[in-house]
Design a protein around this motif. Structure first.
Motif, mmCIF file in Angstrom:
data_model
loop_
_atom_site.group_PDB
_atom_site.id
_atom_site.type_symbol
_atom_site.label_atom_id
_atom_site.label_comp_id
_atom_site.label_asym_id
_atom_site.label_seq_id
_atom_site.Cartn_x
_atom_site.Cartn_y
_atom_site.Cartn_z
ATOM 1 N N SER A 40 18.170 -32.110 -18.155
ATOM 2 C CA SER A 40 18.496 -32.334 -16.737
ATOM 3 C C SER A 40 19.570 -31.387 -16.204
ATOM 4 O O SER A 40 19.919 -31.462 -15.030
ATOM 5 N N CYS A 41 20.100 -30.511 -17.064
ATOM 6 C CA CYS A 41 21.231 -29.656 -16.640
ATOM 7 C C CYS A 41 20.762 -28.331 -16.041
ATOM 8 O O CYS A 41 19.759 -27.761 -16.487
ATOM 9 N N GLU A 42 21.516 -27.853 -15.062
ATOM 10 C CA GLU A 42 21.281 -26.522 -14.494
ATOM 11 C C GLU A 42 22.638 -25.834 -14.291
ATOM 12 O O GLU A 42 23.681 -26.519 -14.215
ATOM 13 N N PHE A 43 22.627 -24.522 -14.207
ATOM 14 C CA PHE A 43 23.885 -23.776 -14.213
ATOM 15 C C PHE A 43 23.803 -22.592 -13.241
ATOM 16 O O PHE A 43 22.769 -21.942 -13.153
ATOM 17 N N ILE A 44 24.885 -22.327 -12.530
ATOM 18 C CA ILE A 44 24.977 -21.076 -11.755
ATOM 19 C C ILE A 44 26.124 -20.255 -12.352
ATOM 20 O O ILE A 44 27.262 -20.751 -12.452
ATOM 21 N N ILE A 45 25.811 -19.036 -12.769
ATOM 22 C CA ILE A 45 26.824 -18.117 -13.286
ATOM 23 C C ILE A 45 27.377 -17.351 -12.083
ATOM 24 O O ILE A 45 26.610 -16.654 -11.391
ATOM 25 N N VAL A 46 28.660 -17.486 -11.836
ATOM 26 C CA VAL A 46 29.250 -16.810 -10.665
ATOM 27 C C VAL A 46 30.110 -15.643 -11.154
ATOM 28 O O VAL A 46 31.164 -15.853 -11.764
ATOM 29 N N LYS A 47 29.621 -14.418 -10.897
ATOM 30 C CA LYS A 47 30.348 -13.222 -11.329
ATOM 31 C C LYS A 47 30.923 -12.466 -10.132
ATOM 32 O O LYS A 47 31.889 -11.737 -10.271
ATOM 33 N N ASP A 48 30.287 -12.631 -8.993
ATOM 34 C CA ASP A 48 30.698 -11.914 -7.777
ATOM 35 C C ASP A 48 32.117 -12.348 -7.372
ATOM 36 O O ASP A 48 32.389 -13.545 -7.217
ATOM 37 N N LYS A 49 32.994 -11.364 -7.203
ATOM 38 C CA LYS A 49 34.419 -11.656 -6.949
ATOM 39 C C LYS A 49 34.637 -12.414 -5.634
ATOM 40 O O LYS A 49 35.458 -13.328 -5.563
ATOM 41 N N ASP A 50 33.886 -12.021 -4.575
ATOM 42 C CA ASP A 50 34.052 -12.698 -3.289
ATOM 43 C C ASP A 50 33.604 -14.152 -3.383
ATOM 44 O O ASP A 50 34.236 -15.053 -2.833
ATOM 45 N N LEU A 51 32.497 -14.369 -4.094
ATOM 46 C CA LEU A 51 31.997 -15.740 -4.254
ATOM 47 C C LEU A 51 32.962 -16.572 -5.092
ATOM 48 O O LEU A 51 33.208 -17.744 -4.799
ATOM 49 N N LEU A 52 33.527 -15.939 -6.138
ATOM 50 C CA LEU A 52 34.505 -16.662 -6.985
ATOM 51 C C LEU A 52 35.710 -17.081 -6.143
ATOM 52 O O LEU A 52 36.234 -18.191 -6.286
ATOM 53 N N SER A 53 36.122 -16.169 -5.275
ATOM 54 C CA SER A 53 37.266 -16.444 -4.422
ATOM 55 C C SER A 53 36.959 -17.614 -3.481
ATOM 56 O O SER A 53 37.778 -18.526 -3.309
ATOM 57 N N LYS A 54 35.757 -17.615 -2.891
ATOM 58 C CA LYS A 54 35.361 -18.739 -2.029
ATOM 59 C C LYS A 54 35.285 -20.030 -2.835
ATOM 60 O O LYS A 54 35.730 -21.087 -2.401
ATOM 61 N N LEU A 55 34.708 -19.925 -4.037
ATOM 62 C CA LEU A 55 34.546 -21.105 -4.894
ATOM 63 C C LEU A 55 35.905 -21.725 -5.219
ATOM 64 O O LEU A 55 36.042 -22.945 -5.290
ATOM 65 N N SER A 56 36.923 -20.867 -5.379
ATOM 66 C CA SER A 56 38.239 -21.351 -5.803
ATOM 67 C C SER A 56 38.926 -22.222 -4.743
ATOM 68 O O SER A 56 39.968 -22.819 -5.008
ATOM 69 N N ASN A 57 38.309 -22.300 -3.560
ATOM 70 C CA ASN A 57 38.869 -23.164 -2.505
ATOM 71 C C ASN A 57 38.233 -24.543 -2.477
ATOM 72 O O ASN A 57 38.469 -25.316 -1.555
ATOM 73 N N PHE A 58 37.406 -24.880 -3.498
ATOM 74 C CA PHE A 58 36.620 -26.115 -3.383
ATOM 75 C C PHE A 58 37.473 -27.387 -3.421
ATOM 76 O O PHE A 58 37.029 -28.456 -3.000
ATOM 77 N N LYS A 59 38.708 -27.257 -3.907
ATOM 78 C CA LYS A 59 39.646 -28.391 -3.847
ATOM 79 C C LYS A 59 41.051 -27.839 -4.066
ATOM 80 O O LYS A 59 41.215 -26.736 -4.623
ATOM 81 N N PRO A 60 42.068 -28.592 -3.663
ATOM 82 C CA PRO A 60 43.437 -28.121 -3.945
ATOM 83 C C PRO A 60 43.637 -27.987 -5.454
ATOM 84 O O PRO A 60 43.121 -28.797 -6.228
ATOM 85 N N GLY A 61 44.352 -26.944 -5.856
ATOM 86 C CA GLY A 61 44.675 -26.786 -7.283
ATOM 87 C C GLY A 61 43.661 -25.979 -8.065
ATOM 88 O O GLY A 61 43.830 -25.770 -9.268
ATOM 89 N N ALA A 62 42.609 -25.503 -7.383
ATOM 90 C CA ALA A 62 41.577 -24.748 -8.113
ATOM 91 C C ALA A 62 41.732 -23.245 -7.933
ATOM 92 O O ALA A 62 40.890 -22.473 -8.397
ATOM 93 N N SER A 63 42.823 -22.803 -7.284
ATOM 94 C CA SER A 63 42.912 -21.390 -6.894
ATOM 95 C C SER A 63 42.945 -20.433 -8.092
ATOM 96 O O SER A 63 42.564 -19.275 -7.953
ATOM 97 N N PHE A 64 43.359 -20.924 -9.281
ATOM 98 C CA PHE A 64 43.381 -20.019 -10.449
ATOM 99 C C PHE A 64 41.991 -19.498 -10.801
ATOM 100 O O PHE A 64 41.836 -18.484 -11.465
ATOM 101 N N LEU A 65 40.972 -20.192 -10.307
ATOM 102 C CA LEU A 65 39.586 -19.779 -10.569
ATOM 103 C C LEU A 65 39.292 -18.378 -10.028
ATOM 104 O O LEU A 65 38.485 -17.636 -10.592
#
Ligand SMILES: Cc1cc2nc3c(=O)[nH]c(=O)nc-3n(C[C@H](O)[C@H](O)[C@H](O)COP(=O)(O)O)c2cc1C
Length: 177
Positions: A42-67
């Motif tokens: 039942s598992c699926e995965f997205i590999i995020v390598k793109d720097k801009d996308l990683l930066s956007k992803l790191s805003n998904f909650k407070p405290g995740a900015s190190f991502l």
């Protein structure tokens, strides 16, 4: 295996060094080799390598900015229509990615998505769903940040283990080492 479990720590600081494609492939294999209830896969995965996308992803909650400083993130998802225990299945896969990272010299950290919020009106899941085109029928458990470690943490020791949480035969009988 016990030595690996002792050395495994959450690493949140990363160098600029790239993680090789070979290592990324082995992390994907660790995820896909994970067991699932009734072999539901039942598992699926997205590999995020793109720097801009990683930066956007790191805003998904407070405290995740190190991502945003990680070399990659792996979004761990589950399909609840394939398994009523998609959370357990996805957690095992996430844990295996985290453990293999340690084994192959990378640093990683679990970032909780499920039950977390981007802001007062938007869940972390909704925020990520929108950016990464995740369909409504797929749930998001966590993101694992991965990179070459730029911090060292002491391994866990046997002395620190909380044996008082362990019982023998009955909850009224503590396990004595
Ligand atoms: C289910 C789960 C969710 C976690 N969520 C986060 C998180 O959102 N952000 C974070 O920085 N660390 C997160 N962690 C890492 C824990 O904080 C960490 O494992 C714990 O403090 C013990 O430290 P260690 O992993 O270095 O032994 C999570 C760990 C687990 C198992």
């Amino acid at each position: 295996m016990l030595e690996l479990l002792k050395k495994r720590r959450s690493i949140r600081k990363y160098t600029n060094e790239k993680v090789s494609d070979e290592k990324i492939l082995s992390l994907i294999q660790a995820a896909l080799l994970s067991p699932t209830s009734k072999n539901s896969k039942s598992c699926e995965f997205i590999i995020v390598k793109d720097k801009d996308l990683l930066s956007k992803l790191s805003n998904f909650k407070p405290g995740a900015s190190f991502l945003k400083n990680a070399d990659l993130g792996i979004i761990v998802m589950g399909n609840p229509s394939l398994s009523d225990v998609w959370i357990e299945n996805a957690s095992i896969a996430a844990s295996n990615i985290h453990l293999l990272s340690q084994e192959i010299g990378l640093g990683s950290c679990w970032l909780q998505v499920r039950n977390r919020n981007y802001n007062e009106s938007t869940s972390s899941e909704e925020y990520i769903r929108e950016i990464f085109n995740v369909p409504e029928n797929i749930n998001i458990l966590a993101v694992i940040s991965i990179g070459c470690p730029d911090e060292e943490k002491d391994p866990l020791t046997e002395e620190s283990l909380n044996y008082s949480k362990v019982y023998l035969n009955s909850y009224s009988n503590k396990y004595l080492k």
